[in-house]
Structures are given as structure tokens and as C-alpha cells.
Enzyme design. Sequence first.
Site, PDB file in Angstrom:
ATOM      1  N   LYS A   1      42.809   6.477 -14.334  1.00 37.61           N
ATOM      2  CA  LYS A   1      44.124   7.425 -14.616  1.00 37.61           C
ATOM      3  C   LYS A   1      43.705   8.946 -15.186  1.00 37.61           C
ATOM      4  CE  LYS A   1      45.408   5.538 -18.880  1.00 37.61           C
ATOM      5  NZ  LYS A   1      45.240   6.821 -19.889  1.00 37.61           N
ATOM      6  N   ASP A   2      42.460   8.967 -15.799  1.00 46.12           N
ATOM      7  CA  ASP A   2      42.115  10.169 -16.196  1.00 46.12           C
ATOM      8  C   ASP A   2      41.146  11.281 -15.276  1.00 46.12           C
ATOM      9  OD1 ASP A   2      43.252   9.646 -18.792  1.00 46.12           O
ATOM     10  OD2 ASP A   2      41.333   8.665 -19.501  1.00 46.12           O
TER      11      ASP A   2
ATOM     12  N   SER B   1      51.913  11.271 -22.217  1.00 48.39           N
ATOM     13  CA  SER B   1      52.048  12.082 -20.789  1.00 48.39           C
ATOM     14  C   SER B   1      53.387  12.558 -20.320  1.00 48.39           C
ATOM     15  CB  SER B   1      51.499  11.037 -19.707  1.00 48.39           C
ATOM     16  OG  SER B   1      52.384   9.996 -19.699  1.00 48.39           O
TER      17      SER B   1
ATOM     18  N   ARG C   1      54.705  11.486 -17.556  1.00 48.49           N
ATOM     19  CA  ARG C   1      55.181  10.747 -17.045  1.00 48.49           C
ATOM     20  C   ARG C   1      56.100   9.645 -18.096  1.00 48.49           C
ATOM     21  NH1 ARG C   1      53.418   5.208 -17.056  1.00 48.49           N
ATOM     22  NH2 ARG C   1      51.531   6.011 -18.217  1.00 48.49           N
ATOM     23  N   ARG C   2      55.411   9.467 -19.140  1.00 49.08           N
ATOM     24  CA  ARG C   2      56.151   8.527 -20.274  1.00 49.08           C
ATOM     25  C   ARG C   2      57.208   9.240 -20.544  1.00 49.08           C
ATOM     26  NH1 ARG C   2      50.096   6.805 -22.408  1.00 49.08           N
ATOM     27  NH2 ARG C   2      50.035   4.882 -21.083  1.00 49.08           N
TER      28      ARG C   2
ATOM     29  N   ARG D   1      48.297  12.123 -29.739  1.00 51.19           N
ATOM     30  CA  ARG D   1      47.066  12.251 -29.201  1.00 51.19           C
ATOM     31  C   ARG D   1      46.275  11.471 -30.158  1.00 51.19           C
ATOM     32  NH1 ARG D   1      44.758  16.569 -26.683  1.00 51.19           N
ATOM     33  NH2 ARG D   1      43.170  14.968 -26.617  1.00 51.19           N
ATOM     34  N   GLY D   2      44.927  11.432 -29.668  1.00 51.45           N
ATOM     35  CA  GLY D   2      43.845  10.895 -30.420  1.00 51.45           C
ATOM     36  C   GLY D   2      43.449   9.354 -29.670  1.00 51.45           C
ATOM     37  N   ASN D   3      42.445   8.877 -30.236  1.00 46.85           N
ATOM     38  CA  ASN D   3      42.049   7.599 -29.325  1.00 46.85           C
ATOM     39  C   ASN D   3      42.960   6.470 -29.482  1.00 46.85           C
ATOM     40  OD1 ASN D   3      40.878   6.467 -31.760  1.00 46.85           O
ATOM     41  ND2 ASN D   3      39.201   7.440 -31.757  1.00 46.85           N
TER      42      ASN D   3
ATOM     43  N   THR E   1      43.297   5.127 -33.275  1.00 44.90           N
ATOM     44  CA  THR E   1      43.935   6.146 -34.131  1.00 44.90           C
ATOM     45  C   THR E   1      45.347   6.284 -33.912  1.00 44.90           C
ATOM     46  OG1 THR E   1      41.956   7.581 -33.980  1.00 44.90           O
ATOM     47  CG2 THR E   1      43.932   8.631 -34.544  1.00 44.90           C
ATOM     48  N   ARG E   2      46.040   6.148 -32.601  1.00 42.69           N
ATOM     49  CA  ARG E   2      47.152   6.155 -32.193  1.00 42.69           C
ATOM     50  C   ARG E   2      47.979   4.895 -32.715  1.00 42.69           C
ATOM     51  NH1 ARG E   2      47.395   7.865 -25.852  1.00 42.69           N
ATOM     52  NH2 ARG E   2      45.989   9.663 -26.087  1.00 42.69           N
TER      53      ARG E   2
ATOM     54  N   CYS F   1      48.015  16.404 -14.789  1.00 45.24           N
ATOM     55  CA  CYS F   1      48.599  15.996 -16.148  1.00 45.24           C
ATOM     56  C   CYS F   1      49.944  17.176 -16.379  1.00 45.24           C
ATOM     57  CB  CYS F   1      47.587  16.706 -17.013  1.00 45.24           C
ATOM     58  SG  CYS F   1      46.105  15.369 -17.450  1.00 45.24           S
TER      59      CYS F   1
END
Length: 328
Positions: A89-90, A139, A141-142, A159-161, A164-165, A254
Site C-alpha cells: 500500500k506504500d 491517510s 482515505r481513513r 504519525r510514527g511506526n 508508537t501509534r 497519498c
Amino acid sequence: MKPSRSGNMTETERAAFVIGSRGSRLARWQAEHVASFLGPDVEIRIIKTSGDLFLDRPLQGQDTKGFFTKEIEEELLDGRIDLAVHSLKDLPTQLPPGLTLAVVSRRAAVADLLLVRPERVDAARPFPVADGAVVGATSLRRQAMLRRFAPHVGAAMLRGNVPTRVDKLKRGDYDAIILAAAGVERLTLDLSGLAAFELNPRLWLPAPGQAALGIETRENDARIRAALAAFHDETAWRAVRVERELLNRFEGGCHVAFAAFAEPKAQGMTLAVGVEDEAGRWLAVRVEADGDEAAQEAAWDKLMRVVKTGHEEDDWERALCRERRPSS
């Protein structure tokens, strides 16, 4: 497998296969998973991307195409790595000349996951979050689907991995967050103390390619395709090829709120596509067709008609989510 490294390698040190990967925990898991199909002589090269460096920037705008891939692709073109492992997706739909999407993994859970602090759960609502809640949603989309299905909450940049989220949610920075279920499952994250709801991917549509891994190689490198023949999944390939082609035709990325979910069958495909129009309306269509290309064309024609009229033609009334119970 040889240890991960970020420095330059000499030819005598070079492994048979050198994988390029981002350095997050999820990216490393993905790279190691692919490496397990390539034998012992594999090295993972960690490469920092713009997406890793600019953690305060929203994931939107024309300049963010390749936000998580550009630096990795440069090393692939220069021959310093042999393959790149991406969350599909990225990966932009338009790759640099000389590179190709060579292999696609079997898809994991395609759904998005809604994680909610328990005091902000409102089980009486189809989107079970209390009125006025702040929902972390990265995103467009969300964010667009939040406006459609949960206008009683507010979207905030997240943001963040992945770990982290989740930590940000647990410490109270948000009332709820939305993540790809596949990443949470691959990392077997501890979600104790949170309510978890799986969003129905046939209604809350995923990103094109979501839950699949994509292997990017140089176009002329048949060696990688052969080595990963057992890793490649043809059913997933059929689905993501159609999803990514529709995204490409819509000039997406994006900077556009766009979603697609293809479900291949032995004969044909079911395909759902959604987009936010210029008026800020989330519009979606659903088609079934006997062939993959036929489904793609039917979905495109129907989507363009719906965007033009602003009126959906399908009955989308169905359960939005189901609660995930902790395993005992």
C-alpha cells in the site's frame, strides 16, 4: 541470515541476496519474512527514507509520492541491493524506469482495525466511539470514511511506526486510532487495556494493496523471481494488480482519498472502489464480473458515473465492524 547493516559492503562481503528495507520494527519483520524464503546467504540493508525522517509531515500532497520508497529505489537502481521489500500500500503505482513489482505475497488480514480507549467506547453506535472523540487517522482515505461513517468524531493526524501509534493511544494522546490490522497482527502487539474492533473491509474499504508485501526488483532480474517462486501468491497478485491499476487511472496516491478491495474468484472477481469527490462526499461502488479486466472496467465506469451524479447506486447497509475479543 547475516546481521542487518547500514554501511557499504565490499564485493567479497556481499551476500547472495541483499534486501533493502526501512528500519522500523514492522519493516524488519517483513524483510526477515522474505529472507526466510531465500536461504541462509541473505543480508538486510537498512535504509532511511523521507518518511522515516519527517515524522511531523502529513502523508498527503503530491510531494509525498515515494515518501517511503525513493531512497530504497535509488539503491536498487545503483545495484547496492538486489530487492526491496515494501508494504504494498506504500509503493507508488508508477515505479522508476528500470524497476518493477516482481513478486507479491499472500495477503494477511485486509481490514483496518479500530482501537479505542475503553472509557470512549460507545457500543450503541455503528462506529463504536463516543461523541466528540479524537480519532488518529493518518491517510486521507481513513479521514474521508470517518466523515462518512462517523461524523460525530474528529480526525487527527497520526504519525510514527505501529508500536508508537499504539503507545500514543494508551497514554491518552487520542481517544481512538485506526491502523491496518495486518501490521498489528504481524508484530503480535499487546493491545491489553484497549477495545479493538475490526472494520468491515467490504464497507470500510482498504487501501489498494493493503495487507500484501510487494517485492521490487530491477526489471531484468529473473533470479529474484525464481528464488521467490514459493513466496509469490497468484490470487493476491490478481487482486492488487486491479486495485493498483484503478488507483493509477484515478491519478491517485497519498494526495487522493481512494480505496479499492478486489476479491478474486475461480471465475471472475468482486470489486469495491471508493473515492472522495470534490464536494467532500465519500462515494463507493461495487461490481461483479466474469474476468479481472472486465471487473476493472465495470468498476471504473460505474465509479465515474457515481462521481458525476453524486449518488450511489448500491445498498451499502451492513455491519460496519465487529469487536475483537482477547484470546484466552
